[in-house]
Design a protein around this motif. Structure first.
Motif, PDB file in Angstrom:
ATOM      1  N   GLN A   4       0.130 -12.978   6.347  1.00  0.00           N
ATOM      2  CA  GLN A   4       0.909 -14.202   6.257  1.00  0.00           C
ATOM      3  C   GLN A   4       0.539 -14.978   4.986  1.00  0.00           C
ATOM      4  N   THR A   5      -0.738 -15.026   4.646  1.00  0.00           N
ATOM      5  CA  THR A   5      -1.179 -15.717   3.442  1.00  0.00           C
ATOM      6  C   THR A   5      -0.619 -15.041   2.202  1.00  0.00           C
ATOM      7  N   LEU A   6      -0.623 -13.719   2.196  1.00  0.00           N
ATOM      8  CA  LEU A   6      -0.059 -12.975   1.065  1.00  0.00           C
ATOM      9  C   LEU A   6       1.433 -13.272   0.922  1.00  0.00           C
ATOM     10  N   PHE A   7       2.142 -13.343   2.040  1.00  0.00           N
ATOM     11  CA  PHE A   7       3.568 -13.663   2.000  1.00  0.00           C
ATOM     12  C   PHE A   7       3.802 -15.057   1.433  1.00  0.00           C
ATOM     13  N   ILE A   8       2.984 -16.017   1.822  1.00  0.00           N
ATOM     14  CA  ILE A   8       3.128 -17.390   1.325  1.00  0.00           C
ATOM     15  C   ILE A   8       2.894 -17.439  -0.179  1.00  0.00           C
ATOM     16  N   TYR A   9       1.849 -16.763  -0.657  1.00  0.00           N
ATOM     17  CA  TYR A   9       1.575 -16.734  -2.091  1.00  0.00           C
ATOM     18  C   TYR A   9       2.704 -16.055  -2.862  1.00  0.00           C
ATOM     19  N   LEU A  10       3.236 -14.986  -2.319  1.00  0.00           N
ATOM     20  CA  LEU A  10       4.343 -14.279  -2.963  1.00  0.00           C
ATOM     21  C   LEU A  10       5.593 -15.163  -3.023  1.00  0.00           C
ATOM     22  N   ALA A  11       5.879 -15.873  -1.942  1.00  0.00           N
ATOM     23  CA  ALA A  11       7.033 -16.775  -1.914  1.00  0.00           C
ATOM     24  C   ALA A  11       6.866 -17.898  -2.935  1.00  0.00           C
ATOM     25  N   MET A  12       5.661 -18.441  -3.055  1.00  0.00           N
ATOM     26  CA  MET A  12       5.411 -19.498  -4.035  1.00  0.00           C
ATOM     27  C   MET A  12       5.578 -18.960  -5.459  1.00  0.00           C
ATOM     28  N   PHE A  13       5.079 -17.772  -5.713  1.00  0.00           N
ATOM     29  CA  PHE A  13       5.178 -17.153  -7.030  1.00  0.00           C
ATOM     30  C   PHE A  13       6.634 -16.935  -7.425  1.00  0.00           C
ATOM     31  N   VAL A  14       7.429 -16.420  -6.488  1.00  0.00           N
ATOM     32  CA  VAL A  14       8.841 -16.166  -6.762  1.00  0.00           C
ATOM     33  C   VAL A  14       9.590 -17.478  -6.966  1.00  0.00           C
ATOM     34  N   SER A  15       9.280 -18.495  -6.154  1.00  0.00           N
ATOM     35  CA  SER A  15       9.990 -19.766  -6.290  1.00  0.00           C
ATOM     36  C   SER A  15       9.639 -20.482  -7.589  1.00  0.00           C
ATOM     37  N   ILE A  16       8.472 -20.210  -8.154  1.00  0.00           N
ATOM     38  CA  ILE A  16       8.102 -20.809  -9.436  1.00  0.00           C
ATOM     39  C   ILE A  16       8.787 -20.072 -10.588  1.00  0.00           C
ATOM     40  N   LEU A  17       8.873 -18.746 -10.499  1.00  0.00           N
ATOM     41  CA  LEU A  17       9.448 -17.966 -11.591  1.00  0.00           C
ATOM     42  C   LEU A  17      10.969 -17.884 -11.570  1.00  0.00           C
ATOM     43  N   MET A  18      11.595 -18.062 -10.416  1.00  0.00           N
ATOM     44  CA  MET A  18      13.038 -17.898 -10.318  1.00  0.00           C
ATOM     45  C   MET A  18      13.818 -18.850 -11.223  1.00  0.00           C
TER      46      MET A  18
END
Length: 63
Positions: A4-18
């Motif tokens: 779940q933590t990995l998913f949250i970090y991945l979602a944050m990373f994508v939302s910053i780069l999108m």
């Protein structure tokens, strides 16, 4: 928990780069791109989905 933590970090990373990817433009291209083709398909899909839901509601009320 680790997944779940990995998913949250991945979602944050994508939302910053999108936004960076979405706003990028290649030099020398026409910035006035038409949006008619995709927009009309989305409207037609929405209308079809609405009609389907109305038919399901009628069938459910008749029972």
């Amino acid at each position: 928990m680790k997944k779940q933590t990995l998913f949250i970090y991945l979602a944050m990373f994508v939302s910053i780069l999108m936004p960076l990817v979405a706003l990028a433009q290649v030099e020398g291209t026409d910035p006035d791109a038409p949006i008619d083709g995709g927009l009309s398909l989305l409207v037609m899909a929405g209308a079809g989905y609405g009609i389907k839901k109305l038919k399901e509601k009628r069938v459910k009320q008749e029972k």
